[in-house]
Design an enzyme around this catalytic site. Structure first.
Site, PDB file in Angstrom:
ATOM      1  CB  SER A 141      47.966  77.709  45.978  1.00  0.00           C
ATOM      2  OG  SER A 141      48.390  78.697  45.252  1.00  0.00           O
ATOM      3  CD  GLU A 235      53.043  73.862  40.921  1.00  0.00           C
ATOM      4  OE1 GLU A 235      52.730  74.965  41.653  1.00  0.00           O
ATOM      5  OE2 GLU A 235      52.842  72.899  41.387  1.00  0.00           O
ATOM      6  CG  HIS A 265      49.581  76.648  41.093  1.00  0.00           C
ATOM      7  ND1 HIS A 265      50.469  76.338  42.036  1.00  0.00           N
ATOM      8  CD2 HIS A 265      48.503  77.168  41.298  1.00  0.00           C
ATOM      9  CE1 HIS A 265      49.951  77.203  42.980  1.00  0.00           C
ATOM     10  NE2 HIS A 265      48.848  77.590  42.912  1.00  0.00           N
TER      11      HIS A 265
END
Length: 292
Positions: A141, A235, A265
């Site tokens: 991320s 996602e 995610h």
């Protein structure tokens, strides 16, 4: 603990909605990561200046090779604790020692604090005798974006480059121009545009979100080491991963893009109970083993 399916993981997020303030969010993410480690994992914590880092080493892994790992959490949450299980098992899969970094987070420490800490951790590895060809850098991320920012920073400084980079569900466009921000909003249980807007405001501060060290989607990627990009099909950040893989390939970087059906995610965090998470870590481990 018995295995769960991805829908079970989704239900956990529905039952535990994200708190409104950063301190509670940090506690929630750390609590989600409080998974007992395998008994063969050895941990060691060190301090590099004011930066806390943590080594992990699984039985049989090569201690002369290292995975430098930069956790996710939107630059505002996440820690060594939240990602400890995932990082330790990634090290096992790759057959290397890991170094997880407790970089400073926003809004208390906006850009470029996290990047400065990532660079400090990489320099620490070099000082400890790890040669660049035996170092991999990875992150999920925000940590995926930070990984790319670190790689471009090292290249531009003429510093020795690591052997490869591993990007999990990378957030590389803080201007949120990807189409899946909207088209995947109904299936992504974690990441929505209003949340990303809040994180961006906290991290960017007075800087420009288009800065390539903030949004590596805009970076010149030429000369970077081989990359593995892993992302779930469900996602909102799917387009971030697809676009960065395409731009890396166009810049003549060796890049592998994996899109995992139905995954959410950073599903890797659930490797203790999710088979697809273990498979994704195994794939990443094979990639790192082939490079370092």
């Amino acid at each position: 603990m018995p295995d769960m399916g991805i829908e079970d993981i989704r239900e956990l997020f529905r039952l535990r909605p994200r708190p409104p303030d950063f301190p509670e969010r940090r506690k929630r993410l750390d609590a989600m990561g409080a998974i007992p480690l395998a008994p063969d994992i050895k941990l060691e914590t060190e301090t590099v200046g004011s930066l806390r880092v943590e080594w992990s080493l699984a039985e049989g892994a090569d201690p002369s090779k290292a995975l430098l790992y930069l956790h996710g959490g939107g630059y505002c949450s996440g820690s060594i604790a939240s990602h400890r299980y995932m990082v330790a098992e990634a090290g096992r899969a790759a057959g290397v020692r890991t170094l997880a970094v407790n970089y400073r987070v926003a809004p208390e420490h906006p850009f470029p604090a996290a990047l400065e800490d990532a660079r400090a951790a990489y320099d620490f590895l070099i000082r400890r005798g790890f040669t660049p060809d035996r170092i991999a850098v990875g992150g999920d991320s925000a940590g995926g974006g930070l990984t790319l920012a670190l790689l471009t920073l090292l290249r531009d400084a003429g510093s020795p480059m690591p052997a490869c980079g591993w990007l999990v569900s990378p957030w590389v466009d803080l201007q949120m121009t990807g189409g899946t921000i909207a088209s995947k909003a109904d299936v992504d249980p974690m990441i929505q545009k209003d949340y990303l807007d809040e994180l961006t405001a906290a991290y960017v501060g007075g800087a420009d979100a288009a800065n390539p060290l903030i949004s590596p989607l805009h970076a010149d990627l030429r000369g970077l080491p081989p990359l593995l990009v892993q992302v779930g099909s469900d996602e909102t950040l799917l387009d971030d991963a697809v676009r960065i893989a395409g731009r890396a390939g166009a810049a003549e970087v060796a890049v592998t893009l994996e899109i995992w059906p139905r995954m959410i995610h950073v599903w890797h965090l659930w490797a203790s109970v999710l088979a697809d998470a273990r498979l994704a870590l195994a794939s990443a481990g094979a990639f790192v083993r082939a490079k370092v």
